[in-house]
Design a protein around this motif. Structure first.
Motif: not given
Length: 139
Positions: A131-139
């Protein structure tokens, strides 16, 4: 991505529960799981049994991956979340067709069960750091 002790514990717990569920598909809960095979699929008993058995094998593999493939935990978490999305039509089918299984013997219980699928998806993603990885990659 690093995960904390709680995430690691919950990842292993979810992996253990998935492994147990997969074993249930192959053995002691085989008929119960047939209730979750979507009714828009062929209703041939042999085909329904194949769906239950094959999904059980996938669940065992995903469960063991959650426990032991910690170096690949983000990929495993995303894969497990995708699996939960793919099997959701079976839960919807159980609700819309009023099929009793696993103690879900009323429409209300079957409806409440539907709201737990997003929890499982988030659990898989959060406990693996995906989840953190996916949210971070959206930035």
């Amino acid at each position: 991505m690093k995960t904390n002790l709680l995430q690691k514990f919950l990842r292993i717990l979810l992996g253990s529960l998935m492994t147990l569920a997969g074993i249930g598909h192959l053995t002691f809960q085989r008929q119960e799981f047939q209730a979750q095979v979507p009714r828009w699929l062929p209703d041939d008993p042999a085909f329904m049994d194949f769906v239950v058995l094959s999904s059980g094998i996938v669940e065992i593999c995903l469960g063991l991956s959650m426990i032991f493939l910690w170096k690949q935990q983000i990929k495993v978490g995303i894969t497990l979340a995708a699996f939960y999305i793919l099997i959701f039509p079976g839960n919807i089918s159980q609700y819309t067709n009023g099929i009793s299984a696993f103690g879900l013997d009323t429409d209300q219980k079957r409806l409440i069960r539907l709201f737990f699928q997003p929890v499982l998806i988030l659990w898989a993603l959060w406990s693996t750091g995906a989840l953190g990885y996916l949210l971070k990659s959206q930035k």
